[in-house]
Design a protein around this motif. Structure first.
Motif, PDB file in Angstrom:
ATOM      1  N   LEU A 177       0.918  -1.120   0.023  1.00 26.19           N
ATOM      2  CA  LEU A 177       0.114   0.134   0.135  1.00 26.19           C
ATOM      3  C   LEU A 177       0.978   1.445  -0.036  1.00 26.19           C
ATOM      4  CD1 LEU A 177      -2.931   1.143   0.065  1.00 26.19           C
ATOM      5  CD2 LEU A 177      -2.871   0.838   2.581  1.00 26.19           C
ATOM      6  N   LEU A 178       1.925   1.205   0.832  1.00 25.58           N
ATOM      7  CA  LEU A 178       2.756   2.638   0.980  1.00 25.58           C
ATOM      8  C   LEU A 178       3.451   2.793  -0.462  1.00 25.58           C
ATOM      9  CD1 LEU A 178       4.407   1.787   4.333  1.00 25.58           C
ATOM     10  CD2 LEU A 178       3.093   3.988   3.705  1.00 25.58           C
ATOM     11  N   LEU A 179       4.120   1.625  -1.240  1.00 26.46           N
ATOM     12  CA  LEU A 179       4.724   1.688  -2.352  1.00 26.46           C
ATOM     13  C   LEU A 179       3.696   2.038  -3.721  1.00 26.46           C
ATOM     14  CD1 LEU A 179       7.447   1.004  -3.534  1.00 26.46           C
ATOM     15  CD2 LEU A 179       6.790  -1.156  -4.254  1.00 26.46           C
ATOM     16  N   GLU A 180       2.598   1.396  -3.550  1.00 27.92           N
ATOM     17  CA  GLU A 180       1.627   1.862  -4.582  1.00 27.92           C
ATOM     18  C   GLU A 180       1.050   3.239  -4.625  1.00 27.92           C
ATOM     19  OE1 GLU A 180      -1.321  -1.312  -4.802  1.00 27.92           O
ATOM     20  OE2 GLU A 180       0.385  -2.925  -4.942  1.00 27.92           O
ATOM     21  N   ALA A 181       0.999   3.558  -3.312  1.00 34.90           N
ATOM     22  CA  ALA A 181       0.441   4.890  -3.100  1.00 34.90           C
ATOM     23  C   ALA A 181       1.469   6.016  -3.424  1.00 34.90           C
ATOM     24  CB  ALA A 181      -0.010   5.200  -1.696  1.00 34.90           C
ATOM     25  N   GLY A 182       2.643   5.691  -3.380  1.00 37.28           N
ATOM     26  CA  GLY A 182       3.536   6.534  -3.858  1.00 37.28           C
ATOM     27  C   GLY A 182       4.425   7.234  -2.603  1.00 37.28           C
ATOM     28  N   LEU A 183       4.235   6.568  -1.424  1.00 35.99           N
ATOM     29  CA  LEU A 183       4.492   7.390  -0.268  1.00 35.99           C
ATOM     30  C   LEU A 183       5.985   6.952   0.134  1.00 35.99           C
ATOM     31  CD1 LEU A 183       1.552   6.933   1.979  1.00 35.99           C
ATOM     32  CD2 LEU A 183       2.309   9.109   1.211  1.00 35.99           C
ATOM     33  N   VAL A 184       6.435   5.701  -0.353  1.00 34.06           N
ATOM     34  CA  VAL A 184       7.727   5.387  -0.443  1.00 34.06           C
ATOM     35  C   VAL A 184       8.560   4.901  -1.587  1.00 34.06           C
ATOM     36  CG1 VAL A 184       7.710   4.772   2.190  1.00 34.06           C
ATOM     37  CG2 VAL A 184       7.147   3.131   0.366  1.00 34.06           C
ATOM     38  N   PRO A 185       9.593   5.131  -1.820  1.00 38.21           N
ATOM     39  CA  PRO A 185      10.290   4.739  -3.097  1.00 38.21           C
ATOM     40  C   PRO A 185      10.569   3.213  -3.310  1.00 38.21           C
ATOM     41  CG  PRO A 185      12.005   5.704  -1.724  1.00 38.21           C
ATOM     42  CD  PRO A 185      10.652   5.654  -0.944  1.00 38.21           C
ATOM     43  N   SER A 186      10.760   2.437  -2.022  1.00 42.53           N
ATOM     44  CA  SER A 186      10.890   0.904  -2.122  1.00 42.53           C
ATOM     45  C   SER A 186      10.247   0.436  -1.005  1.00 42.53           C
ATOM     46  CB  SER A 186      12.266   0.866  -2.149  1.00 42.53           C
ATOM     47  OG  SER A 186      12.867   1.146  -0.863  1.00 42.53           O
ATOM     48  N   LYS A 187      10.104  -1.008  -0.739  1.00 43.03           N
ATOM     49  CA  LYS A 187       9.766  -1.557   0.259  1.00 43.03           C
ATOM     50  C   LYS A 187      10.626  -1.624   1.375  1.00 43.03           C
ATOM     51  CE  LYS A 187       6.449  -4.940  -1.952  1.00 43.03           C
ATOM     52  NZ  LYS A 187       5.891  -6.434  -1.808  1.00 43.03           N
ATOM     53  N   GLY A 188      11.832  -1.757   0.811  1.00 40.73           N
ATOM     54  CA  GLY A 188      12.892  -1.347   1.967  1.00 40.73           C
ATOM     55  C   GLY A 188      12.859  -0.149   2.920  1.00 40.73           C
ATOM     56  N   GLU A 189      12.580   0.835   2.290  1.00 38.92           N
ATOM     57  CA  GLU A 189      12.296   2.304   2.987  1.00 38.92           C
ATOM     58  C   GLU A 189      10.744   2.227   3.706  1.00 38.92           C
ATOM     59  OE1 GLU A 189      12.731   6.227   3.963  1.00 38.92           O
ATOM     60  OE2 GLU A 189      14.145   4.685   3.304  1.00 38.92           O
ATOM     61  N   GLY A 190       9.975   1.542   3.042  1.00 43.98           N
ATOM     62  CA  GLY A 190       8.589   1.191   3.955  1.00 43.98           C
ATOM     63  C   GLY A 190       8.893   0.574   5.153  1.00 43.98           C
ATOM     64  N   ARG A 191       9.539  -0.561   5.070  1.00 42.42           N
ATOM     65  CA  ARG A 191      10.074  -1.366   6.194  1.00 42.42           C
ATOM     66  C   ARG A 191      10.623  -0.426   6.989  1.00 42.42           C
ATOM     67  NH1 ARG A 191      12.103  -5.063   2.920  1.00 42.42           N
ATOM     68  NH2 ARG A 191      10.189  -6.095   2.589  1.00 42.42           N
ATOM     69  N   ARG A 192      11.733   0.164   6.813  1.00 43.15           N
ATOM     70  CA  ARG A 192      12.182   1.170   7.900  1.00 43.15           C
ATOM     71  C   ARG A 192      11.471   2.064   8.531  1.00 43.15           C
ATOM     72  NH1 ARG A 192      13.796   5.865   8.507  1.00 43.15           N
ATOM     73  NH2 ARG A 192      13.143   6.684   6.270  1.00 43.15           N
ATOM     74  N   LEU A 193      10.398   2.721   7.788  1.00 38.14           N
ATOM     75  CA  LEU A 193       9.530   3.802   8.285  1.00 38.14           C
ATOM     76  C   LEU A 193       8.635   2.977   9.356  1.00 38.14           C
ATOM     77  CD1 LEU A 193       9.125   6.559   7.755  1.00 38.14           C
ATOM     78  CD2 LEU A 193       7.498   5.940   5.859  1.00 38.14           C
ATOM     79  N   VAL A 194       8.058   1.921   8.896  1.00 38.93           N
ATOM     80  CA  VAL A 194       7.138   1.199   9.942  1.00 38.93           C
ATOM     81  C   VAL A 194       7.792   0.947  11.240  1.00 38.93           C
ATOM     82  CG1 VAL A 194       5.895  -0.777  10.155  1.00 38.93           C
ATOM     83  CG2 VAL A 194       5.574   0.295   8.019  1.00 38.93           C
ATOM     84  N   ARG A 195       9.113   0.116  11.042  1.00 34.48           N
ATOM     85  CA  ARG A 195       9.891  -0.141  12.097  1.00 34.48           C
ATOM     86  C   ARG A 195       9.998   1.188  12.956  1.00 34.48           C
ATOM     87  NH1 ARG A 195      14.052  -4.340   9.308  1.00 34.48           N
ATOM     88  NH2 ARG A 195      12.594  -6.024   8.992  1.00 34.48           N
ATOM     89  N   ASN A 196      10.371   2.108  12.516  1.00 34.01           N
ATOM     90  CA  ASN A 196      10.742   3.506  13.342  1.00 34.01           C
ATOM     91  C   ASN A 196       9.416   4.208  13.569  1.00 34.01           C
ATOM     92  OD1 ASN A 196      13.531   3.037  13.181  1.00 34.01           O
ATOM     93  ND2 ASN A 196      13.573   4.102  11.031  1.00 34.01           N
ATOM     94  N   GLY A 197       8.297   3.710  13.419  1.00 35.21           N
ATOM     95  CA  GLY A 197       7.062   4.415  14.055  1.00 35.21           C
ATOM     96  C   GLY A 197       6.414   5.620  13.309  1.00 35.21           C
ATOM     97  N   GLY A 198       6.952   5.391  11.754  1.00 32.83           N
ATOM     98  CA  GLY A 198       6.547   6.561  10.919  1.00 32.83           C
ATOM     99  C   GLY A 198       5.404   6.127  10.230  1.00 32.83           C
ATOM    100  N   VAL A 199       4.508   5.354  10.240  1.00 32.32           N
ATOM    101  CA  VAL A 199       3.488   5.044   9.536  1.00 32.32           C
ATOM    102  C   VAL A 199       2.333   5.075  10.147  1.00 32.32           C
ATOM    103  CG1 VAL A 199       2.403   3.455   7.823  1.00 32.32           C
ATOM    104  CG2 VAL A 199       4.885   3.972   7.692  1.00 32.32           C
TER     105      VAL A 199
END
Length: 86
Positions: A29-51
């Motif tokens: 969802l994060l990737l398709e919505a254009g909120l992150v450039p990659s799943k790796g970046e999305g993973r980092r953002l979720v782990r750091n409480g940013g989603v």
């Protein structure tokens, strides 16, 4: 700021993103919505409480979410999407 049907706040003029499948993996969802450039970046953002989904922090990057029309997805402090179900 504008109240959406989900009851959470999104800034005026927040872009909408149409979801075609629900439930959907949060990283997809994060990737398709254009909120992150990659799943790796999305993973980092979720782990750091940013989603957040409707203001609720998501803490598991493997989570799938049942999307409802009008939900607000937030990545970081300034990136928002209002989710629309097709």
């Amino acid at each position: 700021e504008v109240h959406t049907s989900g009851g959470s706040l999104a800034p005026e003029g927040t872009p909408e993103f149409s979801v075609t499948a629900s439930p959907v993996a949060i990283l997809d969802l994060l990737l398709e919505a254009g909120l992150v450039p990659s799943k790796g970046e999305g993973r980092r953002l979720v782990r750091n409480g940013g989603v957040r989904l409707n203001g609720n922090k998501l803490e598991n990057e493997l989570e799938t979410v049942a999307v409802q029309d009008g939900m607000v997805l937030q990545a970081g402090k300034k990136s928002f999407r209002v989710l629309r179900v097709k």
